[in-house]
Structure formats: C-alpha cells, structure tokens
Design a protein around this motif. Structure first.
Motif, short mmCIF file in Angstrom:
data_model
loop_
_atom_site.label_atom_id
_atom_site.label_comp_id
_atom_site.label_asym_id
_atom_site.label_seq_id
_atom_site.Cartn_x
_atom_site.Cartn_y
_atom_site.Cartn_z
N TYR A 198 0.83 -1.19 0.00
CA TYR A 198 0.00 0.00 0.00
C TYR A 198 0.87 1.25 0.00
O TYR A 198 2.00 1.23 0.49
CB TYR A 198 -0.92 0.02 1.23
N ARG A 199 0.30 2.31 -0.52
CA ARG A 199 0.98 3.61 -0.52
C ARG A 199 1.18 4.08 0.90
O ARG A 199 0.25 4.06 1.72
CB ARG A 199 0.15 4.62 -1.31
N LEU A 200 2.38 4.54 1.19
CA LEU A 200 2.70 5.06 2.52
C LEU A 200 2.42 6.55 2.57
O LEU A 200 3.07 7.33 1.87
CB LEU A 200 4.16 4.77 2.86
N GLU A 201 1.46 6.95 3.38
CA GLU A 201 1.18 8.37 3.57
C GLU A 201 2.05 8.91 4.70
O GLU A 201 2.50 8.17 5.57
CB GLU A 201 -0.31 8.58 3.90
N ARG A 202 2.25 10.19 4.71
CA ARG A 202 3.13 10.79 5.71
C ARG A 202 2.53 10.66 7.10
O ARG A 202 1.37 10.92 7.32
CB ARG A 202 3.38 12.25 5.38
N GLY A 203 3.39 10.27 8.04
CA GLY A 203 2.95 10.15 9.43
C GLY A 203 2.02 8.99 9.68
O GLY A 203 1.36 8.95 10.73
N MET A 204 1.92 8.04 8.76
CA MET A 204 0.99 6.93 8.92
C MET A 204 1.41 6.06 10.11
O MET A 204 2.58 5.72 10.27
CB MET A 204 0.94 6.08 7.64
N THR A 205 0.42 5.71 10.94
CA THR A 205 0.68 4.87 12.11
C THR A 205 0.37 3.41 11.79
O THR A 205 -0.23 3.10 10.75
CB THR A 205 -0.18 5.32 13.30
N VAL A 206 0.75 2.55 12.72
CA VAL A 206 0.45 1.12 12.57
C VAL A 206 -1.05 0.92 12.48
O VAL A 206 -1.55 0.12 11.68
CB VAL A 206 1.05 0.32 13.73
N MET A 207 -1.81 1.64 13.30
CA MET A 207 -3.27 1.52 13.29
C MET A 207 -3.84 1.90 11.92
O MET A 207 -4.72 1.22 11.38
CB MET A 207 -3.88 2.40 14.37
N GLN A 208 -3.33 2.98 11.34
CA GLN A 208 -3.80 3.41 10.02
C GLN A 208 -3.40 2.41 8.94
O GLN A 208 -4.15 2.18 7.99
CB GLN A 208 -3.26 4.80 9.70
N ALA A 209 -2.22 1.82 9.09
CA ALA A 209 -1.79 0.81 8.13
C ALA A 209 -2.70 -0.41 8.17
O ALA A 209 -3.04 -0.97 7.13
CB ALA A 209 -0.35 0.40 8.43
#
Length: 260
Positions: A198-209
């Motif tokens: 998946y695309r990595l967005e800035r500041g992405m957390t484990v929960m968001q991943a």
C-alpha cells in the motif's frame, strides 16, 4: 492529500493552453529549430530551414546568417538589416515563425500519464509541464526531482502547492530532466482482510496501516504485531511496535493469529 493533488492536476489540464498555440518574440532560437522565414511582398524570399549546429542558416542573396542564440525578433531585424544593406530590398518586413521547437527539450520520466520529451517554446514552469503530461499517476510520489546538468533539486508538491514559491515559480528553460518516482509503499500480511502493498502516507501509524489492509481478520490480534524494517546498515530488524507508532518506507507488517 493525494486526491487533492489529483484534482489540482486535473484543473491544470483543463485550463492549460498548448505551448505551441502562440509564440513569444523573445523565444531564443537554437540549433535544431525548424523555422519559416517570409518577407512581405517578396514570396521568392520565403524559406523553410532548420538551424544548423553552428546556429546558422543559409538565406537567399545574403548567404550564411547566424541566428542561433538570438530571439526571433532580433533575428528578424538582423535579416532585414542584411537585405537592406546589401541593396536588395528597401525597408524589408521579415517574419520568422518557428514550426518545430527542437533546441529546447525537457524530458519527463517516471510516474506520469504521458512520459516523454517535450519542446519548450516559451517560458515554462513546472505546473505547466505537469499539466502537459497529464499529471502524476495515482502511484506517483509527491516529490518531483528536476535534474539540470549536475544540479538536482527536489520539490515537495504538498509543500509548494498554494505557497509563494509554488510550482508556477519553478521555471524550466530546456535541457532539464523531470523525474516523478513511485510513491513509497509498505507491506502488510498475515491475519488482515486485504494483505498486500500500500501507498505510505506521511505520518501513517500502525493503526492506520491496518485500516489500509481492511482491518484484522476474525483470527487476527493486535497483540504481538511485528514490523520488519531495514536499518541504516541494510540489516532487517524485527520490532514490536505500538499501534500509534509511525511506519516507514518498505516496512513489512505481520499480523499474527490469535492464540485464543
């Protein structure tokens, strides 16, 4: 943010006027350009010629004329002056039209809709160029690299959009290479609904991943989630992050099966 950038690029495409729709008298001619020269009331002096490597053309009556490195306006005046001084025409009205712009090309590579080499016939900025190539692909990065000889400059689209130093102020003169890399990604597998990259967005957390992966499967657990990450030495290190920890490019997240 990516949706915002896509909308901005679409708006630029809709409002963009083709670079060749009008020509500026300040365009600087160069070797490779194909030009058409006409003289008012003198059709026998009409000529279509490509400017040679030495920046010269061969013109009737006056012979070799160096016009490369001159604006179209200055080149018109030079030819007119040579015709008048040679006693061939009194007060000649010379017009030069560039029919193929080849001396100033910009190469666009990477994750854009229409990569390729594009001629620049006027002062052009990065916003115009991205609109010309159809914008950035959905998998494209927010960071655009402009290479000019030995100089390489990176522009962060998220930071420059809407600011004083916007894309419109990043001017291209020809000879540059514009590269849009693929966006950084992370990987998730194990007990999630949609494992994959998946695309990595800035500041992405484990929960968001985890949310990107559709959340946990019925057998998944938030306990003992593992992240495999390469350190500066290129060695893969396994960590057990908190749900609020941020993830990095190329992280591999593994969600284990619940034991109960």
């Amino acid at each position: 943010m990516k949706r915002f950038l896509t909308c901005v690029m679409a708006l630029l495409v809709l409002t963009w006027l083709p670079l060749a729709s009008a020509q500026e008298p300040t365009y600087v001619l160069g070797a490779g350009d194909l030009i058409r020269i006409t003289v008012f009331n003198n059709p026998d002096l009409s000529l279509e010629s490509r400017i040679a490597e030495g920046d010269i053309i061969s013109y009737p009556l006056i012979g070799a004329v160096k016009i490369g490195g001159m604006s179209t306006f200055a080149a018109e005046k030079k030819i007119a002056s040579m015709l008048e001084k040679g006693g061939y025409i009194k007060n000649p009205q010379v017009n030069i039209l560039v029919t193929q712009f080849q001396s100033k090309l910009v190469s666009v590579l990477g994750s854009v809709f229409k990569p390729g080499r594009y001629p620049i016939d006027r002062t052009t900025n990065l916003a115009d160029l991205l609109a010309l190539v159809g914008g950035v692909l959905p998998d494209g990065s927010d960071v655009v690299t402009v290479i000019n000889g030995a100089n390489k400059t990176e522009y962060d689209l998220q930071k420059v959009m809407g600011k004083a130093d916007s894309l419109k102020n990043i001017v291209l003169y020809g000879g540059e290479v514009v590269f849009v890399p693929r966006a950084p990604v992370f990987y998730i597998y194990g007990e999630v609904q949609r494992p994959g990259s998946y695309r990595l967005e800035r500041g992405m957390t484990v929960m968001q991943a985890l949310a990107q992966g559709g959340g946990l499967s019925l057998r998944g657990t938030e306990r003992n989630i593992k992240v495999n990450r390469q350190n500066a030495a290129g060695v893969t290190v396994e960590t057990r992050p908190a749900m609020t920890d941020t993830i990095q490019q190329d992280d591999v997240i593994y969600v284990q099966e619940s034991l109960f």
